[in-house]
Design a protein around this motif. Sequence first.
Motif, PDB file in Angstrom:
ATOM      1  N   VAL A  14       0.817  -1.040   0.035  1.00 44.64           N
ATOM      2  CA  VAL A  14      -0.044   0.209  -0.046  1.00 44.64           C
ATOM      3  C   VAL A  14       0.953   1.065   0.019  1.00 44.64           C
ATOM      4  CG1 VAL A  14      -1.431   1.414   1.261  1.00 44.64           C
ATOM      5  CG2 VAL A  14      -1.780  -1.097   1.102  1.00 44.64           C
ATOM      6  N   GLY A  15       0.645   2.132  -0.995  1.00 38.63           N
ATOM      7  CA  GLY A  15       1.477   3.179  -1.149  1.00 38.63           C
ATOM      8  C   GLY A  15       2.287   3.438  -2.091  1.00 38.63           C
ATOM      9  N   SER A  63     -12.219   6.895  -8.708  1.00 39.77           N
ATOM     10  CA  SER A  63     -11.253   6.176  -7.556  1.00 39.77           C
ATOM     11  C   SER A  63     -10.222   6.343  -7.803  1.00 39.77           C
ATOM     12  CB  SER A  63     -11.879   4.878  -7.196  1.00 39.77           C
ATOM     13  OG  SER A  63     -11.480   4.160  -8.583  1.00 39.77           O
ATOM     14  N   ARG A  67      -4.345   9.851  -8.747  1.00 40.99           N
ATOM     15  CA  ARG A  67      -3.274   8.766  -8.456  1.00 40.99           C
ATOM     16  C   ARG A  67      -2.610   8.204  -9.539  1.00 40.99           C
ATOM     17  NH1 ARG A  67      -4.740   4.433  -5.827  1.00 40.99           N
ATOM     18  NH2 ARG A  67      -6.880   4.382  -6.425  1.00 40.99           N
ATOM     19  N   LYS A  85       0.479   5.908  -5.007  1.00 41.69           N
ATOM     20  CA  LYS A  85      -0.412   5.721  -3.950  1.00 41.69           C
ATOM     21  C   LYS A  85      -1.442   4.396  -4.011  1.00 41.69           C
ATOM     22  CE  LYS A  85      -0.068  10.654  -3.101  1.00 41.69           C
ATOM     23  NZ  LYS A  85      -0.714  11.768  -2.904  1.00 41.69           N
ATOM     24  N   LEU A  86      -0.950   3.620  -4.420  1.00 33.94           N
ATOM     25  CA  LEU A  86      -1.831   2.187  -4.682  1.00 33.94           C
ATOM     26  C   LEU A  86      -2.388   2.090  -3.247  1.00 33.94           C
ATOM     27  CD1 LEU A  86       0.533   0.355  -6.961  1.00 33.94           C
ATOM     28  CD2 LEU A  86      -1.850   0.772  -7.474  1.00 33.94           C
ATOM     29  N   GLN A  87      -3.631   1.441  -3.570  1.00 33.22           N
ATOM     30  CA  GLN A  87      -4.434   1.064  -2.082  1.00 33.22           C
ATOM     31  C   GLN A  87      -4.876  -0.397  -2.562  1.00 33.22           C
ATOM     32  OE1 GLN A  87      -7.942   3.718  -2.529  1.00 33.22           O
ATOM     33  NE2 GLN A  87      -6.521   5.285  -2.125  1.00 33.22           N
ATOM     34  N   ALA A  88      -5.057  -1.025  -1.535  1.00 34.10           N
ATOM     35  CA  ALA A  88      -5.602  -2.590  -1.567  1.00 34.10           C
ATOM     36  C   ALA A  88      -6.765  -2.789  -2.417  1.00 34.10           C
ATOM     37  CB  ALA A  88      -5.933  -2.896  -0.243  1.00 34.10           C
ATOM     38  N   GLU A  89      -7.679  -1.884  -2.589  1.00 33.12           N
ATOM     39  CA  GLU A  89      -8.952  -1.824  -3.399  1.00 33.12           C
ATOM     40  C   GLU A  89      -8.228  -1.607  -4.871  1.00 33.12           C
ATOM     41  OE1 GLU A  89      -8.464  -0.593  -0.124  1.00 33.12           O
ATOM     42  OE2 GLU A  89      -9.180   1.423  -0.957  1.00 33.12           O
ATOM     43  N   ASP A  90      -7.073  -1.521  -5.244  1.00 35.44           N
ATOM     44  CA  ASP A  90      -6.670  -1.458  -6.364  1.00 35.44           C
ATOM     45  C   ASP A  90      -6.178  -2.796  -7.097  1.00 35.44           C
ATOM     46  OD1 ASP A  90      -5.168   1.634  -5.672  1.00 35.44           O
ATOM     47  OD2 ASP A  90      -6.889   1.359  -7.142  1.00 35.44           O
ATOM     48  N   VAL A 123      -1.982  -5.415  -4.345  1.00 32.44           N
ATOM     49  CA  VAL A 123      -1.483  -4.521  -3.348  1.00 32.44           C
ATOM     50  C   VAL A 123      -1.661  -4.992  -2.105  1.00 32.44           C
ATOM     51  CG1 VAL A 123      -1.580  -2.193  -2.650  1.00 32.44           C
ATOM     52  CG2 VAL A 123      -2.090  -2.573  -5.033  1.00 32.44           C
ATOM     53  N   SER A 125      -1.464  -5.027   1.938  1.00 29.55           N
ATOM     54  CA  SER A 125      -1.505  -4.057   3.283  1.00 29.55           C
ATOM     55  C   SER A 125      -0.717  -4.665   4.425  1.00 29.55           C
ATOM     56  CB  SER A 125      -3.004  -3.690   3.686  1.00 29.55           C
ATOM     57  OG  SER A 125      -3.580  -4.769   3.865  1.00 29.55           O
TER      58      SER A 125
END
Length: 125
Positions: A14-15, A63, A67, A85-90, A123, A125
């Motif tokens: 993440v990030g 979303s 980013r 800034k990748l997120q788990a939802e990506d 991604v 976390s």
Amino acid sequence: QVQLVESGGGLVQVGDSLTLSCAASGRTFSGSAMAWFRQAPGKEREFVAVITWNFGMTDYTDSVKGRFTISRDNGKNTLFLQMNKLQAEDTAVYYCAAAVGPRRNYRLAVGYDYWGQGTHVTVSS
């Protein structure tokens, strides 16, 4: 034979940042639009971003705005997706797609003529 080949996927935290590439071959894509879609496990394929080949107009799903950045290298017939800034939802399989000719709505998957095989982005976390 038209081919779209994605690369650049992988496992990140993440990030982190990641850049996807899509190499197009078999025809020229001037006058076309190219896009990224993604499909997460158990979900439908969704639009991520699109760029028109000639004028470089772009559009993003909400979303990822701010980013992700879609871009292309006309000379190399290559599409990119810079993901920050990748997120788990990506987490998803990311697909490159090409539409030959104008479309009323570039966010609809049915409007695309060619698809790549997909590249996995995870991604953690």
